[in-house]
Design a protein around this motif. Structure first.
Motif, mmCIF file in Angstrom:
data_model
loop_
_atom_site.group_PDB
_atom_site.id
_atom_site.type_symbol
_atom_site.label_atom_id
_atom_site.label_comp_id
_atom_site.label_asym_id
_atom_site.label_seq_id
_atom_site.Cartn_x
_atom_site.Cartn_y
_atom_site.Cartn_z
ATOM 1 N N ALA A 270 -13.265 -8.653 -11.964
ATOM 2 C CA ALA A 270 -12.064 -9.481 -11.839
ATOM 3 C C ALA A 270 -10.946 -9.081 -12.790
ATOM 4 C CB ALA A 270 -12.425 -10.953 -12.054
ATOM 5 N N SER A 271 -11.281 -8.544 -13.950
ATOM 6 C CA SER A 271 -10.271 -8.203 -14.947
ATOM 7 C C SER A 271 -9.591 -6.875 -14.663
ATOM 8 C CB SER A 271 -10.916 -8.159 -16.337
ATOM 9 O OG SER A 271 -11.704 -9.307 -16.564
ATOM 10 N N SER A 272 -10.044 -6.164 -13.637
ATOM 11 C CA SER A 272 -9.491 -4.855 -13.294
ATOM 12 C C SER A 272 -8.827 -4.960 -11.927
ATOM 13 C CB SER A 272 -10.621 -3.820 -13.266
ATOM 14 O OG SER A 272 -10.122 -2.516 -13.107
ATOM 15 N N TYR A 273 -7.476 -5.003 -11.916
ATOM 16 C CA TYR A 273 -6.787 -5.322 -10.661
ATOM 17 C C TYR A 273 -5.367 -4.769 -10.626
ATOM 18 C CZ TYR A 273 -4.477 -8.936 -13.442
ATOM 19 O OH TYR A 273 -3.743 -9.598 -14.405
ATOM 20 N N ILE A 274 -4.786 -4.818 -9.424
ATOM 21 C CA ILE A 274 -3.391 -4.430 -9.190
ATOM 22 C C ILE A 274 -2.708 -5.555 -8.423
ATOM 23 C CG2 ILE A 274 -1.841 -2.822 -8.006
ATOM 24 C CD1 ILE A 274 -3.981 -0.675 -8.325
ATOM 25 N N VAL B 220 0.449 -9.283 -3.295
ATOM 26 C CA VAL B 220 -0.686 -8.573 -2.711
ATOM 27 C C VAL B 220 -1.575 -8.060 -3.845
ATOM 28 C CG1 VAL B 220 -1.409 -6.760 -1.121
ATOM 29 C CG2 VAL B 220 0.807 -7.890 -0.799
ATOM 30 N N GLU B 221 -2.857 -8.403 -3.789
ATOM 31 C CA GLU B 221 -3.757 -8.085 -4.891
ATOM 32 C C GLU B 221 -4.891 -7.163 -4.447
ATOM 33 O OE1 GLU B 221 -5.205 -11.675 -6.650
ATOM 34 O OE2 GLU B 221 -3.260 -12.195 -7.512
ATOM 35 N N TYR B 222 -5.220 -6.219 -5.349
ATOM 36 C CA TYR B 222 -6.347 -5.317 -5.170
ATOM 37 C C TYR B 222 -7.235 -5.439 -6.403
ATOM 38 C CZ TYR B 222 -3.274 -3.437 -1.609
ATOM 39 O OH TYR B 222 -2.446 -3.326 -0.518
ATOM 40 N N VAL B 223 -8.542 -5.296 -6.206
ATOM 41 C CA VAL B 223 -9.488 -5.451 -7.315
ATOM 42 C C VAL B 223 -10.429 -4.260 -7.348
ATOM 43 C CG1 VAL B 223 -11.242 -6.719 -5.987
ATOM 44 C CG2 VAL B 223 -11.010 -7.130 -8.459
ATOM 45 N N GLN B 224 -10.928 -3.960 -8.534
ATOM 46 C CA GLN B 224 -11.918 -2.885 -8.652
ATOM 47 C C GLN B 224 -13.303 -3.407 -8.255
ATOM 48 O OE1 GLN B 224 -13.706 0.391 -11.834
ATOM 49 N NE2 GLN B 224 -11.986 -0.888 -12.443
ATOM 50 N N VAL B 225 -14.042 -2.599 -7.519
ATOM 51 C CA VAL B 225 -15.421 -2.927 -7.149
ATOM 52 C C VAL B 225 -16.343 -1.889 -7.762
ATOM 53 C CG1 VAL B 225 -17.059 -3.184 -5.248
ATOM 54 C CG2 VAL B 225 -14.729 -4.068 -5.016
ATOM 55 N N GLU C 260 0.826 -1.205 0.000
ATOM 56 C CA GLU C 260 0.000 0.000 0.000
ATOM 57 C C GLU C 260 0.865 1.262 0.000
ATOM 58 O OE1 GLU C 260 -2.903 -0.213 3.103
ATOM 59 O OE2 GLU C 260 -3.961 -1.892 2.166
ATOM 60 N N GLU C 261 1.973 1.228 0.733
ATOM 61 C CA GLU C 261 2.901 2.360 0.717
ATOM 62 C C GLU C 261 3.456 2.579 -0.687
ATOM 63 O OE1 GLU C 261 5.919 1.582 3.583
ATOM 64 O OE2 GLU C 261 4.557 1.681 5.309
ATOM 65 N N PRO D 272 -9.753 4.859 -8.397
ATOM 66 C CA PRO D 272 -11.072 4.825 -7.750
ATOM 67 C C PRO D 272 -11.601 3.398 -7.604
ATOM 68 C CG PRO D 272 -10.990 6.488 -9.475
ATOM 69 C CD PRO D 272 -9.744 5.681 -9.613
ATOM 70 N N ASN D 273 -12.288 3.161 -6.501
ATOM 71 C CA ASN D 273 -12.998 1.893 -6.261
ATOM 72 C C ASN D 273 -12.070 0.689 -6.111
ATOM 73 O OD1 ASN D 273 -15.493 3.299 -6.578
ATOM 74 N ND2 ASN D 273 -15.263 3.128 -8.790
ATOM 75 N N ALA D 274 -10.821 0.932 -5.693
ATOM 76 C CA ALA D 274 -9.902 -0.182 -5.442
ATOM 77 C C ALA D 274 -10.125 -0.723 -4.038
ATOM 78 C CB ALA D 274 -8.461 0.286 -5.606
ATOM 79 N N GLU D 275 -10.175 -2.032 -3.929
ATOM 80 C CA GLU D 275 -10.321 -2.683 -2.627
ATOM 81 C C GLU D 275 -9.324 -3.834 -2.514
ATOM 82 O OE1 GLU D 275 -14.212 -3.909 -1.513
ATOM 83 O OE2 GLU D 275 -15.108 -1.909 -1.747
ATOM 84 N N TYR D 276 -8.821 -4.030 -1.313
ATOM 85 C CA TYR D 276 -7.930 -5.160 -1.068
ATOM 86 C C TYR D 276 -8.678 -6.458 -1.352
ATOM 87 C CZ TYR D 276 -5.336 -8.733 1.493
ATOM 88 O OH TYR D 276 -4.678 -9.882 1.843
ATOM 89 N N ASP D 277 -8.004 -7.393 -2.023
ATOM 90 C CA ASP D 277 -8.658 -8.654 -2.399
ATOM 91 C C ASP D 277 -8.065 -9.848 -1.664
ATOM 92 O OD1 ASP D 277 -10.526 -10.180 -3.800
ATOM 93 O OD2 ASP D 277 -9.101 -10.660 -5.380
#
Length: 286
Positions: free
Chosen positions: A186-190, A174-179, A145-146, A156-161
């Protein structure tokens, strides 16, 4: 002919018929709002059958699901130079090469690739030895996150997954996904790879939801999606534990300005595996 396998297929087929025949007949006569529902009794029968097949369901199962439309999505255009500045600041000692659909920036052991469709990939191959001692899941998430906040921030709309642990390298992905409106895309992630020797990679594919498309359609029940796992996990060592099942959206990537994402059931197995079952057809999305 493999009679054992044939017997299993027949048993599965008859089980599915027995569980859903009454429900399907009810829906044909009550198809006003096309809500998908499964009774507690039916769900218990599904869990019992799955347990016999070595699949233990340890998750909350939605009892009622509203019909869902397609979701229109598209790529989000990105300014490559601005992205590079968020990683390398003044770009003074940064070399770059632009090809047809991407720009690659290089600074020492660091490489940044920015695609015209907005996909960003970052790699750091510098070996510094162990700089994060006693690295665990919580610390890995803090560092991820840092890193994201320092290099452009969360979209916008990123949440920890979830966080996936790789035992061999003692590293964490560590994965984050768009909500979007309460449902994952599922196809929109970090993804951020955190290792004891530093953060080694960052990948961002952040799509732009453009609104719903078409009329809402009835989706298959979560019980139907769970029964599909018998075939999907046929060759996986048992027992297997299902830890979650959630409704969201999934899409492959297309070379287009916009396209449709389909409703899916995401079945979580243990902690590291996700399976996406098409909410309209019941087929596995790959």
């Amino acid at each position: 002919m493999d009679w054992s396998k044939a017997k299993t297929i027949l048993i599965t087929a008859f089980t599915i018929i027995n569980i859903f025949l009454g429900t399907n007949l009810w829906f044909k006569n009550n198809d006003i709002n096309k809500v998908t529902a499964v009774s507690v009794k039916e769900m218990e029968e599904v869990k019992r059958f799955l347990k016999q097949e070595g699949i233990i369901v340890d998750a909350d199962i939605p009892k009622k699901v509203e019909p869902q439309p397609f979701l229109m999505i598209g790529y989000k255009k990105t300014d490559a130079k601005k992205v590079a500045q968020s990683f390398f600041h003044d770009l003074k000692d940064v070399s770059y090469e632009k090809v047809k659909d991407s720009t690659t920036f290089q600074k020492g052991f660091q490489q940044l690739i920015v695609m015209e469709n907005g996909i960003i990939s970052y790699f750091n191959n510098e070996e510094k030895g162990e700089i994060y001692k006693d690295l665990d899941e919580n610390r890995a998430r803090e560092l991820a996150e840092e890193f994201i906040k320092k290099h452009g921030g969360f979209p916008p709309n990123a949440e920890y997954d979830r966080t996936i642990y790789y035992n061999q390298s003692k590293s964490y992905l560590v994965e984050y996904v768009q909500v979007y409106r309460g449902k994952f895309l599922a196809s929109s992630y970090i993804d951020v790879l955190v290792t004891p020797s530093g953060i080694k990679s960052y990948y961002c594919s952040w799509l732009e939801p453009l609104g719903y498309s078409g009329n809402p359609k009835k989706v298959i029940s979560p019980a139907h999606a769970l029964l599909k796992m018998v075939d999907i996990l046929e060759k996986v060592e048992k027992p297997v534990r299902v830890t979650g099942i959630h409704l969201g959206y999934y899409s492959r990537y297309y070379n287009a300005e916009k396209w449709q994402a389909v409703p899916v059931w995401r079945v979580s197995v243990e902690k590291d595996e996700y399976y996406y079952i098409n909410g309209y057809t019941g087929e596995l999305e790959q």
